[in-house]
Design a protein around this motif. Structure first.
Motif, PDB file in Angstrom:
ATOM      1  N   THR A  41       0.839  -1.273  -0.198  1.00  0.00           N
ATOM      2  CA  THR A  41       0.072  -0.029   0.149  1.00  0.00           C
ATOM      3  C   THR A  41       0.797   1.296   0.156  1.00  0.00           C
ATOM      4  OG1 THR A  41      -1.822  -0.959   1.243  1.00  0.00           O
ATOM      5  CG2 THR A  41      -1.695   1.311   1.155  1.00  0.00           C
ATOM      6  N   VAL A  42       2.010   1.280   0.891  1.00  0.00           N
ATOM      7  CA  VAL A  42       2.788   2.390   0.742  1.00  0.00           C
ATOM      8  C   VAL A  42       3.479   2.526  -0.550  1.00  0.00           C
ATOM      9  CG1 VAL A  42       4.858   3.507   1.995  1.00  0.00           C
ATOM     10  CG2 VAL A  42       3.043   2.467   3.274  1.00  0.00           C
ATOM     11  N   SER A  43       3.897   1.503  -1.138  1.00  0.00           N
ATOM     12  CA  SER A  43       4.478   1.635  -2.415  1.00  0.00           C
ATOM     13  C   SER A  43       3.880   2.013  -3.646  1.00  0.00           C
ATOM     14  CB  SER A  43       5.232   0.236  -2.614  1.00  0.00           C
ATOM     15  OG  SER A  43       6.116  -0.320  -1.709  1.00  0.00           O
ATOM     16  N   TYR A  44       2.540   1.828  -3.414  1.00  0.00           N
ATOM     17  CA  TYR A  44       1.528   2.180  -4.359  1.00  0.00           C
ATOM     18  C   TYR A  44       1.245   3.712  -4.149  1.00  0.00           C
ATOM     19  CZ  TYR A  44      -2.591   3.290  -7.115  1.00  0.00           C
ATOM     20  OH  TYR A  44      -3.410   4.045  -7.866  1.00  0.00           O
ATOM     21  N   GLU A  45       1.148   4.039  -2.935  1.00  0.00           N
ATOM     22  CA  GLU A  45       1.199   5.723  -2.747  1.00  0.00           C
ATOM     23  C   GLU A  45       2.273   6.622  -3.255  1.00  0.00           C
ATOM     24  OE1 GLU A  45      -0.690   9.187  -1.790  1.00  0.00           O
ATOM     25  OE2 GLU A  45      -1.487   7.396  -2.526  1.00  0.00           O
ATOM     26  N   LEU A  46       3.430   5.701  -3.040  1.00  0.00           N
ATOM     27  CA  LEU A  46       4.728   6.407  -3.404  1.00  0.00           C
ATOM     28  C   LEU A  46       4.604   6.522  -4.716  1.00  0.00           C
ATOM     29  CD1 LEU A  46       7.536   7.647  -2.730  1.00  0.00           C
ATOM     30  CD2 LEU A  46       8.195   5.346  -3.037  1.00  0.00           C
ATOM     31  N   ALA A  47       4.273   5.381  -5.725  1.00  0.00           N
ATOM     32  CA  ALA A  47       4.224   5.596  -7.046  1.00  0.00           C
ATOM     33  C   ALA A  47       3.196   6.462  -7.565  1.00  0.00           C
ATOM     34  CB  ALA A  47       3.984   4.033  -7.547  1.00  0.00           C
ATOM     35  N   CYS A  48       2.040   6.656  -6.654  1.00  0.00           N
ATOM     36  CA  CYS A  48       1.204   7.445  -7.115  1.00  0.00           C
ATOM     37  C   CYS A  48       1.508   8.818  -7.074  1.00  0.00           C
ATOM     38  CB  CYS A  48      -0.115   7.316  -6.398  1.00  0.00           C
ATOM     39  SG  CYS A  48      -1.741   8.052  -6.975  1.00  0.00           S
ATOM     40  N   SER A  49       2.394   9.119  -5.957  1.00  0.00           N
ATOM     41  CA  SER A  49       3.000  10.701  -5.623  1.00  0.00           C
ATOM     42  C   SER A  49       3.855  11.148  -6.954  1.00  0.00           C
ATOM     43  CB  SER A  49       3.751  10.477  -4.348  1.00  0.00           C
ATOM     44  OG  SER A  49       3.001  10.375  -3.483  1.00  0.00           O
ATOM     45  N   TYR A  50       4.431   9.962  -7.859  1.00  0.00           N
ATOM     46  CA  TYR A  50       5.362  10.364  -8.894  1.00  0.00           C
ATOM     47  C   TYR A  50       4.643   9.984  -9.967  1.00  0.00           C
ATOM     48  CZ  TYR A  50       9.111  11.272  -5.493  1.00  0.00           C
ATOM     49  OH  TYR A  50      10.053  11.732  -4.623  1.00  0.00           O
ATOM     50  N   GLY A  51       3.289   9.908 -10.176  1.00  0.00           N
ATOM     51  CA  GLY A  51       2.649   9.564 -11.614  1.00  0.00           C
ATOM     52  C   GLY A  51       2.951   8.286 -12.114  1.00  0.00           C
ATOM     53  N   VAL A  52       3.486   7.406 -11.469  1.00  0.00           N
ATOM     54  CA  VAL A  52       3.751   5.745 -12.123  1.00  0.00           C
ATOM     55  C   VAL A  52       3.086   4.820 -11.449  1.00  0.00           C
ATOM     56  CG1 VAL A  52       6.158   6.580 -12.853  1.00  0.00           C
ATOM     57  CG2 VAL A  52       5.671   5.609 -10.592  1.00  0.00           C
ATOM     58  N   GLU A  53       1.832   5.157 -10.954  1.00  0.00           N
ATOM     59  CA  GLU A  53       0.958   4.179 -10.290  1.00  0.00           C
ATOM     60  C   GLU A  53       0.324   2.945 -11.361  1.00  0.00           C
ATOM     61  OE1 GLU A  53      -1.682   7.492 -11.365  1.00  0.00           O
ATOM     62  OE2 GLU A  53       0.018   7.456 -10.462  1.00  0.00           O
ATOM     63  N   ASP A  54      -0.030   3.597 -12.419  1.00  0.00           N
ATOM     64  CA  ASP A  54      -0.558   2.469 -13.637  1.00  0.00           C
ATOM     65  C   ASP A  54       0.701   1.618 -13.639  1.00  0.00           C
ATOM     66  OD1 ASP A  54      -2.791   3.792 -13.550  1.00  0.00           O
ATOM     67  OD2 ASP A  54      -2.609   4.990 -15.311  1.00  0.00           O
ATOM     68  N   GLU A  55       2.028   1.850 -14.037  1.00  0.00           N
ATOM     69  CA  GLU A  55       3.049   0.929 -14.227  1.00  0.00           C
ATOM     70  C   GLU A  55       3.367   0.091 -12.999  1.00  0.00           C
ATOM     71  OE1 GLU A  55       3.321   4.566 -16.869  1.00  0.00           O
ATOM     72  OE2 GLU A  55       3.012   4.426 -14.630  1.00  0.00           O
ATOM     73  N   LEU A  56       3.065   0.842 -11.771  1.00  0.00           N
ATOM     74  CA  LEU A  56       3.120  -0.179 -10.827  1.00  0.00           C
ATOM     75  C   LEU A  56       2.139  -1.388 -10.835  1.00  0.00           C
ATOM     76  CD1 LEU A  56       4.647  -1.009  -8.181  1.00  0.00           C
ATOM     77  CD2 LEU A  56       3.259   0.667  -7.054  1.00  0.00           C
ATOM     78  N   ALA A  57       0.978  -0.855 -10.944  1.00  0.00           N
ATOM     79  CA  ALA A  57      -0.159  -1.641 -10.931  1.00  0.00           C
ATOM     80  C   ALA A  57      -0.004  -2.968 -11.850  1.00  0.00           C
ATOM     81  CB  ALA A  57      -1.527  -0.948 -11.197  1.00  0.00           C
ATOM     82  N   ASP A  58       0.512  -2.561 -13.177  1.00  0.00           N
ATOM     83  CA  ASP A  58       0.648  -3.492 -14.139  1.00  0.00           C
ATOM     84  C   ASP A  58       1.919  -4.620 -13.622  1.00  0.00           C
ATOM     85  OD1 ASP A  58      -0.996  -2.432 -15.910  1.00  0.00           O
ATOM     86  OD2 ASP A  58       0.764  -1.305 -17.024  1.00  0.00           O
ATOM     87  N   ILE A  59       2.689  -4.111 -12.834  1.00  0.00           N
ATOM     88  CA  ILE A  59       3.646  -4.981 -12.289  1.00  0.00           C
ATOM     89  C   ILE A  59       3.208  -5.632 -10.850  1.00  0.00           C
ATOM     90  CG2 ILE A  59       6.073  -5.023 -11.174  1.00  0.00           C
ATOM     91  CD1 ILE A  59       6.720  -2.431 -12.430  1.00  0.00           C
ATOM     92  N   ALA A  60       2.289  -5.085 -10.254  1.00  0.00           N
ATOM     93  CA  ALA A  60       2.138  -5.620  -8.881  1.00  0.00           C
ATOM     94  C   ALA A  60       0.668  -6.367  -9.023  1.00  0.00           C
ATOM     95  CB  ALA A  60       2.079  -4.582  -7.799  1.00  0.00           C
ATOM     96  N   GLN A  61      -0.005  -6.282 -10.028  1.00  0.00           N
ATOM     97  CA  GLN A  61      -1.232  -6.857 -10.299  1.00  0.00           C
ATOM     98  C   GLN A  61      -2.360  -6.552  -9.176  1.00  0.00           C
ATOM     99  OE1 GLN A  61      -1.858  -9.378 -12.687  1.00  0.00           O
ATOM    100  NE2 GLN A  61       0.257  -8.776 -13.715  1.00  0.00           N
ATOM    101  N   GLY A  62      -2.506  -5.411  -8.869  1.00  0.00           N
ATOM    102  CA  GLY A  62      -3.661  -4.923  -7.979  1.00  0.00           C
ATOM    103  C   GLY A  62      -3.069  -4.019  -6.816  1.00  0.00           C
ATOM    104  N   ARG A  63      -4.394  -3.430  -6.150  1.00  0.00           N
ATOM    105  CA  ARG A  63      -4.066  -2.641  -5.059  1.00  0.00           C
ATOM    106  C   ARG A  63      -4.504  -3.480  -3.891  1.00  0.00           C
ATOM    107  NH1 ARG A  63      -7.176   2.614  -7.501  1.00  0.00           N
ATOM    108  NH2 ARG A  63      -5.424   2.939  -9.200  1.00  0.00           N
ATOM    109  N   PRO A  64      -3.610  -3.084  -2.813  1.00  0.00           N
ATOM    110  CA  PRO A  64      -4.108  -3.950  -1.336  1.00  0.00           C
ATOM    111  C   PRO A  64      -5.368  -3.208  -0.813  1.00  0.00           C
ATOM    112  CG  PRO A  64      -2.263  -2.374  -0.891  1.00  0.00           C
ATOM    113  CD  PRO A  64      -2.483  -2.264  -2.628  1.00  0.00           C
ATOM    114  N   LYS A  65      -6.170  -3.937  -0.066  1.00  0.00           N
ATOM    115  CA  LYS A  65      -7.442  -3.506   0.328  1.00  0.00           C
ATOM    116  C   LYS A  65      -7.497  -4.007   2.089  1.00  0.00           C
ATOM    117  CE  LYS A  65      -9.986  -2.281  -3.448  1.00  0.00           C
ATOM    118  NZ  LYS A  65     -11.369  -2.324  -4.362  1.00  0.00           N
ATOM    119  N   ALA A  66      -6.488  -4.323   2.409  1.00  0.00           N
ATOM    120  CA  ALA A  66      -6.356  -4.720   3.835  1.00  0.00           C
ATOM    121  C   ALA A  66      -6.638  -3.726   4.863  1.00  0.00           C
ATOM    122  CB  ALA A  66      -5.146  -5.731   4.048  1.00  0.00           C
ATOM    123  N   ALA A  67      -6.805  -2.355   4.716  1.00  0.00           N
ATOM    124  CA  ALA A  67      -6.588  -1.446   5.776  1.00  0.00           C
ATOM    125  C   ALA A  67      -7.978  -1.651   6.797  1.00  0.00           C
ATOM    126  CB  ALA A  67      -6.838  -0.043   4.991  1.00  0.00           C
ATOM    127  N   ALA A  68      -9.066  -2.049   6.443  1.00  0.00           N
ATOM    128  CA  ALA A  68     -10.336  -2.155   7.241  1.00  0.00           C
ATOM    129  C   ALA A  68      -9.762  -3.116   8.436  1.00  0.00           C
ATOM    130  CB  ALA A  68     -11.344  -2.549   6.779  1.00  0.00           C
TER     131      ALA A  68
END
Length: 138
Positions: A41-68
């Motif tokens: 999750t933190v890595s995704y937000e870092l990627a998002c901060s630099y505008g590379v979240e789509d590329e990370l999502a392609d590599i990582a295959q999805g976003r974490p949703k365990a926060a709840a």
């Protein structure tokens, strides 16, 4: 004790050795399972901060949703940190994971939105740069 599960779908795995081995295995698994989700999750937000979240999502295959569930996991990660320290291992990642999970405590039992999860990483008052970014989650 394993005989209690005879004839059921549960397959008990007996650990040789003394008392505490099952707890050590459980803590080891918790550490891997939960810290990896926090890191993702933190890595995704870092990627998002630099505008590379789509590329990370392609590599990582999805976003974490365990926060709840993090209200429960934070204390477990503090237990993991203690166990790591007792074993003479670095506990920094477990301590940091627990800190991130504490930011998600308000999400207990909710159907979290990824933007809410990620916004909570920044704490109560996002920086001006954070508020003005063009990340798709807000």
């Amino acid at each position: 004790m394993a005989r209690l599960f005879d004839g059921s779908a549960v397959q008990a795995h007996l650990l040789p050795g003394g008392v505490g081995r099952a707890s050590a295995l459980k803590l080891s698994y918790r550490s891997y399972q939960k810290a990896s989700r926090v890191l993702a999750t933190v890595s995704y937000e870092l990627a998002c901060s630099y505008g590379v979240e789509d590329e990370l999502a392609d590599i990582a295959q999805g976003r974490p949703k365990a926060a709840a569930r993090s209200w429960r996991w934070g204390p477990e990660m503090r237990e993991v940190a203690f166990a790591l320290e007792e074993a003479g291992l670095p506990s920094d990642l477990a301590v940091a994971s627990a800190a991130v999970m504490s930011r998600w405590g308000s999400l207990k039992g909710s159907d979290q939105d990824i933007s809410q999860v990620l916004d909570l990483l920044h704490g109560p008052s996002p920086s001006p740069e954070r508020r003005n970014r063009t990340c798709p989650h807000g």
